[in-house]
Enzyme design. Structure first.
Site, PDB file in Angstrom:
ATOM      1  N   GLY A  69      -6.643   3.940 -31.184  1.00  0.00           N
ATOM      2  CA  GLY A  69      -7.246   3.321 -29.971  1.00  0.00           C
ATOM      3  C   GLY A  69      -8.249   4.243 -29.308  1.00  0.00           C
ATOM      4  N   THR A  70      -7.789   5.619 -29.335  1.00  0.00           N
ATOM      5  CA  THR A  70      -8.790   6.549 -28.693  1.00  0.00           C
ATOM      6  C   THR A  70     -10.083   6.741 -29.206  1.00  0.00           C
ATOM      7  OG1 THR A  70      -7.034   7.878 -27.745  1.00  0.00           O
ATOM      8  CG2 THR A  70      -8.999   8.872 -28.225  1.00  0.00           C
ATOM      9  N   GLN A 177      -2.856  -2.814 -25.826  1.00  0.00           N
ATOM     10  CA  GLN A 177      -1.622  -3.021 -25.231  1.00  0.00           C
ATOM     11  C   GLN A 177      -1.204  -4.372 -25.157  1.00  0.00           C
ATOM     12  OE1 GLN A 177       1.912  -1.542 -24.437  1.00  0.00           O
ATOM     13  NE2 GLN A 177       0.312  -0.064 -23.931  1.00  0.00           N
ATOM     14  N   SER A 197      -4.760  -0.186 -31.626  1.00  0.00           N
ATOM     15  CA  SER A 197      -3.934   0.780 -32.506  1.00  0.00           C
ATOM     16  C   SER A 197      -2.697   0.395 -32.854  1.00  0.00           C
ATOM     17  CB  SER A 197      -3.325   1.988 -31.179  1.00  0.00           C
ATOM     18  OG  SER A 197      -2.921   3.099 -31.883  1.00  0.00           O
ATOM     19  N   CYS A 324       0.350   8.996 -22.792  1.00  0.00           N
ATOM     20  CA  CYS A 324      -0.641  10.098 -22.982  1.00  0.00           C
ATOM     21  C   CYS A 324      -0.997  11.011 -21.838  1.00  0.00           C
ATOM     22  CB  CYS A 324      -2.023   9.153 -23.130  1.00  0.00           C
ATOM     23  SG  CYS A 324      -2.203   8.183 -24.744  1.00  0.00           S
TER      24      CYS A 324
END
Length: 383
Positions: A69-70, A177, A197, A324
């Site tokens: 995801g990042t 999410q 992700s 995170c």
């Protein structure tokens, strides 16, 4: 140990591990090599891409594999900003985004871009009207998460998409999410870029994908080889990608609906038990528009760090916020945006998130333990 931190990461399904093991043992060629081993790896890679595209109802060439995801958020945001900076330098996001978005926006501000952060209300929600009012002639990107990772609040993505259908700004959403919880159709929602992700859907860590709508231009943020049609350099993590596709195969629309109903039952049961026992609490977030697997609760007079520690000692895993930032001493930026910097909720809130393998018996155990622990901590604080 009952695990109720699925919003942070999820256990890998055994079937996914089996698929990945087969790839690691048997399909070890580089997908970019032209010999037989490479061609086999390439075919395997493209089969996974097609699986993902089919579920999202998009073209296979619109799926770009990433490390998670990042990276997907960075690719979408920095890539759009640098590719379109000649058209304008104004970006729009919210003040409750994941750090992968907020810190990327902070970086772009240091590079001369201007960012408007839409403030959420007391239940962590924004309105389409806020976005419409913030749009300018030089706005080139809107990045709004599909659902918040700490509160579970679902944002009005479809309404935002309708507004942007008549506006030239690129529309990105961090859907990490929400993916696998409700069926997504980025084309129908007028989404240009969508990041995912695998480790949030019972797949492996270190792999994800970015949906990049055909025709949407992104500047490269990684420089190297010509992988992913020259959009993302670096040899693809084939075993991880196959694992991700395998996890996605289990997330049919029917299964997503079943999961939604089960998590809603867990959610409702826990709240009912807390009310029955006279526990002083409140739900953080929009109770009308939320993901049922996430429950962010404030327990009045009970420090969240103590509650988390006591539950952990009793074998139950929950969270006080985003994984995170869990190692930080700073309070939740999401709750701070909702309530203000010095509000007591920031010190008295926990996040419970349900997922794969959780059972009703485990939720009963959670309720029993949570209620007993809250009562004990309240009693200790009053003595």
């Amino acid at each position: 140990m009952p695990y109720f931190d699925h919003a942070a990461t999820t256990p890998i399904r055994p079937e996914v591990i089996s698929e990945m093991t087969t790839i690691l043992e048997q399909v070890y060629g580089n997908p970019s090599s032209i010999h037989r081993n490479g061609r086999t790896a390439h075919e395997t890679l493209e089969k996974s891409r097609q699986t993902i595209a089919r579920q999202l109802q998009v073209k296979a060439n619109e799926i770009v594999f990433t490390s998670g995801g990042t990276e997907g958020d960075n690719m979408a945001i920095i890539g759009t900003a640098f590719a379109r900076q000649h058209e304008g330098k104004h970006l729009i996001t919210t003040n409750v985004e994941h750090p992968a978005v907020l810190n990327t926006m902070n970086y772009l501000e240091s590079q001369g871009f201007e960012v408007t952060y839409l403030p959420v209300n007391k239940v962590g929600q924004i309105t389409p009207q806020q976005l419409k009012k913030a749009l300018r002639a030089d706005t080139i990107l809107v990045s709004v998460m599909y659902a918040n990772n700490e509160t579970g609040v679902i944002f009005p993505i479809e309404e935002i998409g309708e507004i942007l259908a008549d506006y030239p700004a690129t529309f990105h959403t961090d859907a990490v999410q929400v993916y696998g919880k409700i069926p997504l159709n980025p084309k129908a929602a007028n989404i240009d870029l969508l990041s995912i992700s695998a480790h949030k859907i019972n797949g492996p860590k270190g792999v994800g994908f970015l949906y990049q709508k055909e025709g949407v231009k992104l500047a490269k943020i990684l420089h190297g080889g010509s992988q992913e049609e020259k959009r993302r350099a670096g040899t693809e993590n084939l075993a991880g990608i196959v694992g991700m596709a395998s996890a996605i195969d289990f997330l049919t629309e029917e299964q997503q609906q079943i999961n939604w109903e089960v998590y809603q039952q867990f959610h409702t049961y826990l709240l009912e038990r807390l009310n029955q026992e006279g526990i002083q609490f409140e739900v953080n977030g929009d109770v009308e528009h939320h993901l049922p697997h996430i429950l962010n609760l404030r327990f009045f007079g009970v420090p969240s760090n103590l509650l988390l520690m006591h539950l952990d000692l009793q074998g139950i895993a929950i969270s006080t916020g985003s994984a995170c930032s869990a190692g930080d001493v700073e309070p939740s930026h999401v709750l701070e945006a909702m309530y203000g910097k010095d509000h007591q909720s920031l010190k008295e809130s926990i996040r419970i998130s349900f997922g794969y393998r959780n059972t009703q018996d485990e939720v009963v155990m959670l309720a029993d333990t949570l209620i007993a622990t809250v009562k004990r901590l309240k009693k200790d604080s009053s003595e």
